[in-house]
Design an enzyme around this catalytic site. Structure first.
Site, PDB file in Angstrom:
ATOM      1  N   SER A  76      83.625 -82.590 127.133  1.00 50.77           N
ATOM      2  CA  SER A  76      82.931 -83.148 125.963  1.00 50.77           C
ATOM      3  C   SER A  76      82.347 -81.959 125.207  1.00 50.77           C
ATOM      4  O   SER A  76      82.203 -80.859 125.759  1.00 50.77           O
ATOM      5  CB  SER A  76      81.790 -84.039 126.462  1.00 50.77           C
ATOM      6  OG  SER A  76      80.912 -84.394 125.415  1.00 50.77           O
ATOM      7  N   TYR A  78      74.499 -86.131 131.811  1.00 52.09           N
ATOM      8  CA  TYR A  78      75.823 -86.066 131.166  1.00 52.09           C
ATOM      9  C   TYR A  78      76.152 -84.612 130.795  1.00 52.09           C
ATOM     10  O   TYR A  78      77.258 -84.127 131.058  1.00 52.09           O
ATOM     11  CB  TYR A  78      75.831 -86.967 129.926  1.00 52.09           C
ATOM     12  CG  TYR A  78      77.207 -87.151 129.317  1.00 52.09           C
ATOM     13  CD1 TYR A  78      78.173 -87.928 129.943  1.00 52.09           C
ATOM     14  CD2 TYR A  78      77.541 -86.551 128.102  1.00 52.09           C
ATOM     15  CE1 TYR A  78      79.436 -88.103 129.382  1.00 52.09           C
ATOM     16  CE2 TYR A  78      78.795 -86.721 127.534  1.00 52.09           C
ATOM     17  CZ  TYR A  78      79.742 -87.501 128.178  1.00 52.09           C
ATOM     18  OH  TYR A  78      80.992 -87.661 127.620  1.00 52.09           O
ATOM     19  N   LYS A 131      79.313 -82.397 132.198  1.00 49.85           N
ATOM     20  CA  LYS A 131      80.384 -81.918 131.324  1.00 49.85           C
ATOM     21  C   LYS A 131      80.447 -80.382 131.300  1.00 49.85           C
ATOM     22  O   LYS A 131      81.524 -79.809 131.150  1.00 49.85           O
ATOM     23  CB  LYS A 131      80.240 -82.515 129.929  1.00 49.85           C
ATOM     24  CG  LYS A 131      80.458 -84.045 129.917  1.00 49.85           C
ATOM     25  CD  LYS A 131      81.832 -84.428 130.467  1.00 49.85           C
ATOM     26  CE  LYS A 131      82.122 -85.915 130.325  1.00 49.85           C
ATOM     27  NZ  LYS A 131      83.490 -86.267 130.781  1.00 49.85           N
TER      28      LYS A 131
HETATM   29  N1  LIG Z   1      84.118 -91.367 123.234  1.00 52.75           N
HETATM   30  C1  LIG Z   1      83.410 -90.289 123.054  1.00 52.75           C
HETATM   31  O1  LIG Z   1      82.694 -90.160 122.059  1.00 52.75           O
HETATM   32  C2  LIG Z   1      83.488 -89.173 124.068  1.00 52.75           C
HETATM   33  C3  LIG Z   1      82.972 -87.922 123.699  1.00 52.75           C
HETATM   34  C4  LIG Z   1      83.046 -86.880 124.615  1.00 52.75           C
HETATM   35  C5  LIG Z   1      83.640 -87.086 125.848  1.00 52.75           C
HETATM   36  N2  LIG Z   1      84.125 -88.327 126.189  1.00 52.75           N
HETATM   37  C6  LIG Z   1      84.752 -88.465 127.515  1.00 52.75           C
HETATM   38  O2  LIG Z   1      86.024 -89.070 127.368  1.00 52.75           O
HETATM   39  C7  LIG Z   1      86.413 -89.645 128.634  1.00 52.75           C
HETATM   40  C8  LIG Z   1      87.012 -91.001 128.397  1.00 52.75           C
HETATM   41  O3  LIG Z   1      86.008 -91.875 127.925  1.00 52.75           O
HETATM   42  P1  LIG Z   1      86.222 -92.847 126.686  1.00 52.75           P
HETATM   43  O4  LIG Z   1      85.391 -92.317 125.575  1.00 52.75           O
HETATM   44  O5  LIG Z   1      87.654 -93.122 126.479  1.00 52.75           O
HETATM   45  O6  LIG Z   1      85.415 -94.133 127.246  1.00 52.75           O
HETATM   46  P2  LIG Z   1      85.932 -95.531 127.804  1.00 52.75           P
HETATM   47  O7  LIG Z   1      84.745 -96.180 128.417  1.00 52.75           O
HETATM   48  O8  LIG Z   1      86.630 -96.267 126.705  1.00 52.75           O
HETATM   49  O9  LIG Z   1      86.987 -95.154 128.930  1.00 52.75           O
HETATM   50  C9  LIG Z   1      86.595 -94.641 130.180  1.00 52.75           C
HETATM   51  C10 LIG Z   1      87.413 -95.317 131.276  1.00 52.75           C
HETATM   52  O10 LIG Z   1      87.045 -94.720 132.527  1.00 52.75           O
HETATM   53  C11 LIG Z   1      86.960 -95.758 133.491  1.00 52.75           C
HETATM   54  N3  LIG Z   1      86.113 -95.351 134.613  1.00 52.75           N
HETATM   55  C12 LIG Z   1      84.756 -95.292 134.660  1.00 52.75           C
HETATM   56  N4  LIG Z   1      84.358 -94.967 135.892  1.00 52.75           N
HETATM   57  C13 LIG Z   1      85.474 -94.790 136.636  1.00 52.75           C
HETATM   58  C14 LIG Z   1      85.699 -94.460 137.991  1.00 52.75           C
HETATM   59  N5  LIG Z   1      84.680 -94.292 138.847  1.00 52.75           N
HETATM   60  N6  LIG Z   1      86.980 -94.347 138.434  1.00 52.75           N
HETATM   61  C15 LIG Z   1      88.007 -94.587 137.580  1.00 52.75           C
HETATM   62  N7  LIG Z   1      87.854 -94.945 136.302  1.00 52.75           N
HETATM   63  C16 LIG Z   1      86.605 -95.040 135.828  1.00 52.75           C
HETATM   64  C17 LIG Z   1      86.380 -96.927 132.722  1.00 52.75           C
HETATM   65  O11 LIG Z   1      86.595 -98.165 133.384  1.00 52.75           O
HETATM   66  C18 LIG Z   1      87.105 -96.807 131.384  1.00 52.75           C
HETATM   67  O12 LIG Z   1      88.313 -97.561 131.391  1.00 52.75           O
HETATM   68  C19 LIG Z   1      85.162 -89.618 129.493  1.00 52.75           C
HETATM   69  O13 LIG Z   1      85.259 -88.549 130.411  1.00 52.75           O
HETATM   70  C20 LIG Z   1      84.039 -89.353 128.497  1.00 52.75           C
HETATM   71  O14 LIG Z   1      82.936 -88.732 129.090  1.00 52.75           O
HETATM   72  C21 LIG Z   1      84.048 -89.361 125.330  1.00 52.75           C
END
Ligand SMILES: NC(=O)c1ccc[n+]([C@@H]2O[C@H](COP(=O)([O-])OP(=O)(O)OC[C@H]3O[C@@H](n4cnc5c(N)ncnc54)[C@H](O)[C@@H]3O)[C@@H](O)[C@H]2O)c1
Length: 308
Positions: free
Chosen positions: A154, A167, A171
């Site tokens: 992130s 968080y 990260k």
């Molecule tokens: N969306 C943003 O703004 C953003 C920004 C920076 C980083 N991220 C990172 O992107 C990645 C994906 O997140 P996203 O934004 O697509 O969110 P999201 O919630 O849409 O998807 C995350 C998925 O991970 C699954 N998950 C959670 N815990 C889990 C576990 N213990 N084992 C297996 N699966 C698990 C959830 O069920 C979900 O389907 C994450 O690592 C998040 O930290 C997101």
């Protein structure tokens, strides 16, 4: 290398039921890859896999979904064994599952620390531990083999905004793990590459991470503190206001694989604070005020956190 070279390969994706995971699975399917999808949530995973299966129908590739909690070594070992048995060594491993939690850093409970570090850090560590040796063996056996490991960190892995401590910590660990993986691979391999995805705010399910918090990771007794409620509101607002989509980010991931780029950004224009932090570190001074461009935001947060 171009995007056609992924055809017939295999992608393993964690957190595949939603957001970046689902969009990357969909794009991998459109590129003709077999797709292994893993997520902790069984029903959303099943629905997502059915959606992705429609996309591979034309290419003859296959979709395989397996419920896995990335916190658990055994789940990822089972995912690795199932992948190897069905498809052989994967060509893309996307260690992407992640969860968010905010609030003042001393207010995170033990369960918060264990959950967020368990998913965001140990999940990536297990993926790297299980899949890298398979990929290196494939490289040795086949001169045409190329492999990519993409870990989702992130922008929070490159700077430290207040009120989202656990968080940020998780990260930064993913950035460190990924940079180290890149360097370690460079010692022993030419065709297995590491990458780190550092998105800024993108509309996905991340603000509702609590839905994916397993029972054993919950704080049943604890009510959210003021700082945690504020963090929750702020993340909902920031994420829902994002204009770059998860599908765009999936495209950026594949672009970076083709270009052999390690750092993958969703918002390259938002990197100013990374430079500010680097300057603070080099100067040996104090961390800059993150709200210096928008002082009203800092003032609002301070006022909201003032004890009644
Ligand atoms: N969306 C943003 O703004 C953003 C920004 C920076 C980083 N991220 C990172 O992107 C990645 C994906 O997140 P996203 O934004 O697509 O969110 P999201 O919630 O849409 O998807 C995350 C998925 O991970 C699954 N998950 C959670 N815990 C889990 C576990 N213990 N084992 C297996 N699966 C698990 C959830 O069920 C979900 O389907 C994450 O690592 C998040 O930290 C997101």
């Amino acid at each position: 290398m171009n995007k056609d070279s992924f055809m017939g390969g295999t992608a393993v994706i964690t957190g595949a039921a939603s957001g970046f995971g689902l969009e990357t699975a969909s794009l991998a399917a459109r590129l003709g890859m077999n797709v292994v999808m893993a997520d902790v949530l069984a029903e959303p995973l099943e629905r997502a896999a059915a959606q992705v299966a429609e996309l591979v129908a034309k290419s003859g590739a296959q979709v395989f979904a397996q419920q896995a909690d990335v916190r658990h070594a055994a789940d990822i070992e089972a995912l690795g064994a199932a992948t190897l048995a069905r498809f052989g060594a994967p060509h893309l491993v996307f260690n992407n599952a992640g969860v968010g939690a905010g609030g003042l850093v001393w207010e995170h409970s033990v369960k918060d620390w264990e959950w967020v570090l368990g998913v965001n850090v140990m999940g990536v560590a297990h993926g790297v531990r299980v899949f890298t040796p398979m990929m290196l063996a494939a490289e040795r056996a086949d001169p045409r083999y190329r492999g990519h490991i993409v870990n989702t960190a992130s922008m929070a892995g490159l700077v430290n905004l207040p009120n989202m401590g656990v968080y940020n910590v998780s990260k930064h660990a993913v950035v460190s793990l990924s940079e180290t993986l890149y360097q370690d691979l460079a010692l022993v391999s030419e065709r297995v590459r590491a990458h780190v995805l550092c998105p800024y705010f993108v509309p996905t399910g991340i603000a509702d991470s609590a839905r994916a918090r397993p029972r054993d990771a919950r704080d049943d007794e604890a009510a959210a503190t003021t700082s945690q409620r504020i963090a929750q509101r702020n993340i909902e607002k920031a994420v829902s206001g994002g204009r770059v989509t998860a599908a765009d980010v999936a495209g950026f991931v594949f672009d970076a694989l083709v270009d052999d780029r390690f750092y993958i950004y969703s918002h390259p224009k938002a990197l100013g604070p990374v430079m500010t932090r680097a300057e603070d570190v080099l100067r040996g001074g104090n961390p800059a005020d993150p709200y210096r461009e928008r002082p009203e935001l800092g003032a609002q947060l301070r006022a909201a956190l003032k004890p009644a």
